[in-house]
Design a protein around this motif. Sequence first.
Motif, mmCIF file in Angstrom:
data_model
loop_
_atom_site.group_PDB
_atom_site.id
_atom_site.type_symbol
_atom_site.label_atom_id
_atom_site.label_comp_id
_atom_site.label_asym_id
_atom_site.label_seq_id
_atom_site.Cartn_x
_atom_site.Cartn_y
_atom_site.Cartn_z
ATOM 1 N N ASN A 9 -15.738 -11.130 -3.973
ATOM 2 C CA ASN A 9 -16.093 -10.748 -2.512
ATOM 3 C C ASN A 9 -14.656 -10.398 -1.693
ATOM 4 O OD1 ASN A 9 -18.716 -10.867 -3.351
ATOM 5 N ND2 ASN A 9 -19.161 -12.583 -2.169
ATOM 6 N N GLY A 10 -13.792 -11.007 -1.887
ATOM 7 C CA GLY A 10 -12.555 -10.720 -1.389
ATOM 8 C C GLY A 10 -12.035 -9.159 -1.657
ATOM 9 N N ILE A 11 -12.213 -8.945 -2.771
ATOM 10 C CA ILE A 11 -11.939 -7.574 -2.991
ATOM 11 C C ILE A 11 -12.961 -6.545 -2.200
ATOM 12 C CG2 ILE A 11 -12.250 -5.584 -4.904
ATOM 13 C CD1 ILE A 11 -10.960 -7.764 -6.641
ATOM 14 N N GLN A 12 -14.029 -6.800 -2.068
ATOM 15 C CA GLN A 12 -15.062 -6.235 -1.224
ATOM 16 C C GLN A 12 -14.633 -6.029 0.209
ATOM 17 O OE1 GLN A 12 -17.672 -4.586 -2.850
ATOM 18 N NE2 GLN A 12 -16.872 -5.550 -4.633
ATOM 19 N N ALA A 13 -14.144 -7.297 0.568
ATOM 20 C CA ALA A 13 -13.726 -7.139 2.395
ATOM 21 C C ALA A 13 -12.396 -6.204 2.348
ATOM 22 C CB ALA A 13 -13.373 -8.786 2.259
ATOM 23 N N ILE A 14 -11.475 -6.243 1.248
ATOM 24 C CA ILE A 14 -10.386 -5.506 1.155
ATOM 25 C C ILE A 14 -10.833 -3.851 1.286
ATOM 26 C CG2 ILE A 14 -8.444 -4.464 -0.102
ATOM 27 C CD1 ILE A 14 -7.994 -7.547 -1.025
ATOM 28 N N ASP A 15 -11.912 -3.624 0.421
ATOM 29 C CA ASP A 15 -12.374 -2.334 0.304
ATOM 30 C C ASP A 15 -12.991 -1.898 1.546
ATOM 31 O OD1 ASP A 15 -13.358 0.324 -0.985
ATOM 32 O OD2 ASP A 15 -15.356 -0.994 -0.792
ATOM 33 N N LEU A 16 -13.611 -2.826 2.230
ATOM 34 C CA LEU A 16 -14.440 -2.430 3.745
ATOM 35 C C LEU A 16 -13.279 -2.177 4.416
ATOM 36 C CD1 LEU A 16 -16.782 -2.708 5.555
ATOM 37 C CD2 LEU A 16 -16.308 -5.015 5.836
ATOM 38 N N VAL A 17 -12.111 -2.967 4.571
ATOM 39 C CA VAL A 17 -11.129 -2.750 5.838
ATOM 40 C C VAL A 17 -10.181 -1.567 5.586
ATOM 41 C CG1 VAL A 17 -8.987 -3.863 6.673
ATOM 42 C CG2 VAL A 17 -11.420 -5.043 6.527
ATOM 43 N N ALA A 18 -9.654 -1.620 4.176
ATOM 44 C CA ALA A 18 -8.735 -0.586 3.837
ATOM 45 C C ALA A 18 -9.319 0.739 3.411
ATOM 46 C CB ALA A 18 -8.002 -1.055 2.719
ATOM 47 N N ARG A 19 -10.322 0.888 2.903
ATOM 48 C CA ARG A 19 -11.076 2.256 2.565
ATOM 49 C C ARG A 19 -12.089 2.768 3.590
ATOM 50 N NH1 ARG A 19 -13.079 2.563 -2.206
ATOM 51 N NH2 ARG A 19 -12.828 4.607 -2.215
ATOM 52 N N LYS A 20 -13.218 1.691 3.542
ATOM 53 C CA LYS A 20 -14.226 2.186 4.187
ATOM 54 C C LYS A 20 -14.437 2.522 5.534
ATOM 55 C CE LYS A 20 -16.201 2.332 0.188
ATOM 56 N NZ LYS A 20 -17.186 1.348 -0.278
ATOM 57 N N LEU A 21 -13.868 1.521 6.501
ATOM 58 C CA LEU A 21 -13.659 1.627 8.012
ATOM 59 C C LEU A 21 -12.958 2.786 8.482
ATOM 60 C CD1 LEU A 21 -12.978 -1.829 9.392
ATOM 61 C CD2 LEU A 21 -14.830 -0.406 9.729
ATOM 62 N N PRO A 22 -11.766 3.139 7.734
ATOM 63 C CA PRO A 22 -11.053 4.445 8.296
ATOM 64 C C PRO A 22 -11.895 5.709 8.124
ATOM 65 C CG PRO A 22 -9.636 2.969 6.857
ATOM 66 C CD PRO A 22 -11.032 2.276 6.979
ATOM 67 N N ARG A 23 -12.857 5.639 7.321
ATOM 68 C CA ARG A 23 -13.600 7.171 6.787
ATOM 69 C C ARG A 23 -15.066 6.858 7.377
ATOM 70 N NH1 ARG A 23 -12.879 6.929 0.276
ATOM 71 N NH2 ARG A 23 -10.462 6.712 0.968
ATOM 72 N N SER A 24 -15.397 5.898 8.002
ATOM 73 C CA SER A 24 -16.820 5.604 8.383
ATOM 74 C C SER A 24 -17.114 5.385 9.656
ATOM 75 C CB SER A 24 -17.274 4.371 7.531
ATOM 76 O OG SER A 24 -16.987 4.536 6.264
#
Length: 574
Positions: free
Chosen positions: A434-449
């Motif tokens: 779940n820590g990796i999910q949070a990293i994915d959310l902040v580093a990858r998903k937010l900038p393109r969503s």
Amino acid sequence: MTYQAPLQDIRLVLEFAGLGQASATDLYADCDADLVDSVLREAARFAEERIAPLNGIGDRIGSKLVDGAVVTPPGWKEAYRDWSEAGWNSLSAPVEWDGQGLPVLIQAACTEIWNSASMAFALAPLLTAGAIDALAHHASDELKAAYLPKLVSGEWTGTMNLTEPQAGSDLSTVRTRAIRQLDGTYRVEGQKIFITYGDHDMSDNIVHLVLARLPNAPPGTGGISLFLVPRILPDGSLNDVHCHSLEHKLGIHASPTCTMVFGDIEGAVGWLVGEENRGLNCMFTMMNSARLGIGIQGVGIAERAYQQALDYAQTRQQGRAGGSPQTSPIIGHPDIRRTLLLMRSKIMAARCICYATAAALDRANRSEDQEERALGAELAGLLTPIAKAYSTDIGCEVAHLGVQVHGGMGFVEETGAAQHLRDARIAPIYEGTNGIQAIDLVARKLPRSQKALSLILSEARTVSDEIALRDGAQSKILAARLAQVADCLERATKYMRDMQAAHRHEDALAGASPLLELFGVCIGLTGLARLENARRDDEGIASLAVFFSNQVAVYAGALAESAMGGAIPHIRAL
């Protein structure tokens, strides 16, 4: 106690996610109420009568490695055979490969039911579904024709082979290798660990999707390729792949977690899926499918734990509630009622999030409008890590509270409450912690969503405005709280964008987990508030929305502050 599928709650959330709007959208025009109701009722019947009774047996006996082959617990093989022959494995699979082509949203509801009945049982078809997605999107026409029909029917099962002893979540260090052959195949050699259903006796063949490196491949994740490695080769002979050992686990004992050895003799025969050195892109198709499934798994195990806790609280006599002269069921005590309400409200919130993610996937795959498809894909990408992490955390929390409701009887295996807690604990770990999910959310998903984020915030505020127009103090409180949560999420996501723009990535990542939780609170409260707004005459749903608002969403400000706390001041304490 026996499991009963919560069909009323499931139907309510399906309506929230859009399934009840078939006449107004092209997404579900072919899914009338009778069809949906029939699927749910039959799924519930099979789960309640065939799968749920095996849950305790599977936990006590577990899968075993006998003479080099895995033997599943009594009843497992027969239940899976009947389950797949009834067509459940093909529910949302592509029609061109003999699937039924039903929406992901209906599949999500059934997946919840299977996992409530037995999380260990439901893991096999969950991974098969991911393998179907990966092959349908990336495999050659020849591989699709050879493997998809059997995978879709459930005659064969699929696995995901990523992890190695030295390569947990960091796949850049994968060492398994693949050597090109003159006939177009590859010889795969290496070891994979933590492979769910890597070997078993439930299907005729097991189709392994394996990450490996080609000779002279670039270092890091850019040098990983994906290969299809079947246990049984097309000519009927055994491939050079076997289960070396089974893990002795905290829970899900009936689900065999295998150490797999590829190429112990002359190399396991495999076929390339997609392009060379682009394997991680292919595998992410499977992983994203599995991540939503794991989030739904959290909902399912939480529902099972809640039902058992509620039954126990209604029958266990202890103390004198409310000044009663006689001994009372413990549900009469205010703290027990608060605990049970906390469990149920969090389950409903997580159900809303997971089903909304499934609906976004349907929008991406089924809409006739290209802009809608693009928005659906963006929304599904943003929601997937939230659905996986928030819902599996809730699975653990609700199972933990279930043990607490049982008191001392929850701490012994006799009641079965402990099994739910043990089973639930893996879900926040696998398919990316779940820590990796949070990293994915902040580093990858937010900038393109940004469109998806705007949609989430605007929906929360629209529901808040609608509820604010109603009379009653509770409605005003709920409306104000939902607006406040949306404000907190907007403020925290702006902070994350600012940190990324300033290249202060450590500060952003340090607050990633509380930000993900804040997302979950916002989307979950929006879902509950929408249900409450649509079902004002249902006192139970109204109570859940208000309770979640007062007991869970009240911490939104604290989550926002935690998300924006930064990393540097805390490092000195380590």
